[in-house]
Design an enzyme around this catalytic site. Sequence first.
Site, mmCIF file in Angstrom:
data_model
loop_
_atom_site.group_PDB
_atom_site.id
_atom_site.type_symbol
_atom_site.label_atom_id
_atom_site.label_comp_id
_atom_site.label_asym_id
_atom_site.label_seq_id
_atom_site.Cartn_x
_atom_site.Cartn_y
_atom_site.Cartn_z
ATOM 1 N N ASP A 1 -34.611 95.553 71.059
ATOM 2 C CA ASP A 1 -33.450 96.729 71.034
ATOM 3 C C ASP A 1 -32.314 96.457 70.410
ATOM 4 O O ASP A 1 -31.897 95.376 70.519
ATOM 5 C CB ASP A 1 -33.411 97.411 72.361
ATOM 6 C CG ASP A 1 -32.758 96.815 73.407
ATOM 7 O OD1 ASP A 1 -33.123 95.417 73.311
ATOM 8 O OD2 ASP A 1 -31.743 97.180 73.975
ATOM 9 N N GLU A 2 -31.733 97.545 69.846
ATOM 10 C CA GLU A 2 -30.416 97.721 69.314
ATOM 11 C C GLU A 2 -29.972 96.547 68.303
ATOM 12 O O GLU A 2 -28.870 95.813 68.533
ATOM 13 C CB GLU A 2 -29.412 97.734 70.622
ATOM 14 C CG GLU A 2 -29.894 99.058 71.288
ATOM 15 C CD GLU A 2 -29.160 98.923 72.767
ATOM 16 O OE1 GLU A 2 -28.639 100.130 73.170
ATOM 17 O OE2 GLU A 2 -28.660 98.095 73.252
#
Length: 593
Positions: free
Chosen positions: A386-387
């Site tokens: 993620d991210e």
Amino acid sequence: MPTTPAAPTESGPELLDRLPGRQPAAADLARTAERRAGDLLAPPAPVRLGDVVPAPERVLPDPAADFTLTADAAIRVSAAGRDVAEQLADWLRPATGFPLPVTDGPLPADGPLVLTLSEAPLTEPLGGVDAAGAAGAASAASAASAADEAGPVDVAGAVDGLGDEGYRLDVTSAGVRITAATAAGLFHGAQTLRQLLPAAIDGAAPVAERWAVPGGSIIDRPRFPYRGAMLDVARHFFPVEDVLRVVDHLARYKLNHLHLHLTDDQGWRIAVDSWPRLAEVGGVTEVGGGTGGFYTQADYRRIVAYAARRHVTVVPEIDLPGHTNAALVAYPELAPGKVPPPPYTGTEVGFSYVDPADERTYAFVADVVGEVAALTPGPWLHLGGDEAFKVPADTYRAFVERAQTIVAATGKTVVGWHQLAPAGHVDGRVLQWWGTNGDDPETAEAVRRGARLILSPGNRVYLDMKYAADTPIGHDWAGLIDVHRAYDWDPGTHLTGVPAEAVLGVEAPLWTESVTTLAEVEFMLFPRLPAVAELGWSPRSTHDWAGFRERLAGHGPRWTAAGITFHPSPDVPWPGAPTVPTQRTGDTTANTH
């Protein structure tokens, strides 16, 4: 198998007559008569059979069949259930002060009250001292008949129909029997029995109490196979003993997976022999500038073994390609510019990533996931994903596809946050969805390509969110999550375009940017963790907020007796008022991951 306990007359002298090679002595008959008279005069058990959390699939009360645990009780067990029986005895001995011997041999003549744990189908009417506690085979015809009588359990074997984690619990005035196909099922049944005793059972010292269990039968099995919680040990490090206590909290409510977020910008928490500076250098920081820490491989094995004994599977997460600042501090050659970044103790996200264009990066990934996989007996390895805001989409997708293949080569099944969805599918891949909007076409498309989902909606089960605006710790970027909001949703229908059969289960993450102590961990877990457990375990037909809050209220005294810190949610009619942790000073900036 009958769906109701045997009549009271089955549990006295008549039952003793059926024991092989044993005739009832006068003393046995006198004790049986005395207990029977006492049971008839005693008040009802203080806990109702339906007060269990998470709610069982089927509850069949028999108010005339309450069982009272006394000092001469024993635990009768078949060989496969020995370890579960020992754990049950360990739970019950401190508060009762009773010896509760565990035996798989003949019963002593002076101990006719028995808790029986067996992996075999019932072959005789329920009784505290019958021989059916040992493993035995039922005929296919009798097993099918028993399953038909039980209603929901409608397959050939009454125990086999409960699956790998289901159980049947029967209580009469003479005994308690837990029957399951596996040790995991016996363990879940033992946790249910623990909840059916008075709340004082969770205390650490003997207390004067009538240890009554409500009569009747429970037939139970989980709705979803994956039910878990995540502990972020990267933002703040938590020692082994704290993690073990969290395992106990999960097991108490039939959650069966502990996801450990082991690496992030602020710290690397698992020793890797082939890359030793990851822990030695990357493990000495944490949010706020604390000393951090890491788990040696022996520490990690201890956590895994402790969890396994409680039928909890550890899911390790090595977050890639982002959230890697601690790794880059330790090994600058992994950074895109080959320049070491400064250690990071803040709470921002999305700024770091390993170099996806360098072959050395993939050697690093292979070494790390290979060592972690070898330490982890469970089937899962979480890649994060993620991210990674600074990695171009095509580059990110190529990195993830290669990393997934590396994980699959270890024999583990890939788990990743739902940002992995655009990457090519590998067999068995599981996406953990943490969004706040139930309409996610990209994730739904990944499911159509074969992915399964673990649901962790940020605005429902992120346990680092505040309960209310005045909660002393936590964030609110996904909203305020009181226990009602954590409970009031359906994992089977939550995500548009995703059928219930694609949902592997639910998981409640606890990120720890603002959480620094075990007491604060518990404060954020309770009372929301049992709400998530009920979503994962109980059939949807039992879902009822009014009933749940009443059942949950009875657990406040249990947590108090066990020394568990919890939030006194105004949603719940608690019988007592627990202590709230005091507000700390420090950085509590809101974040996503």
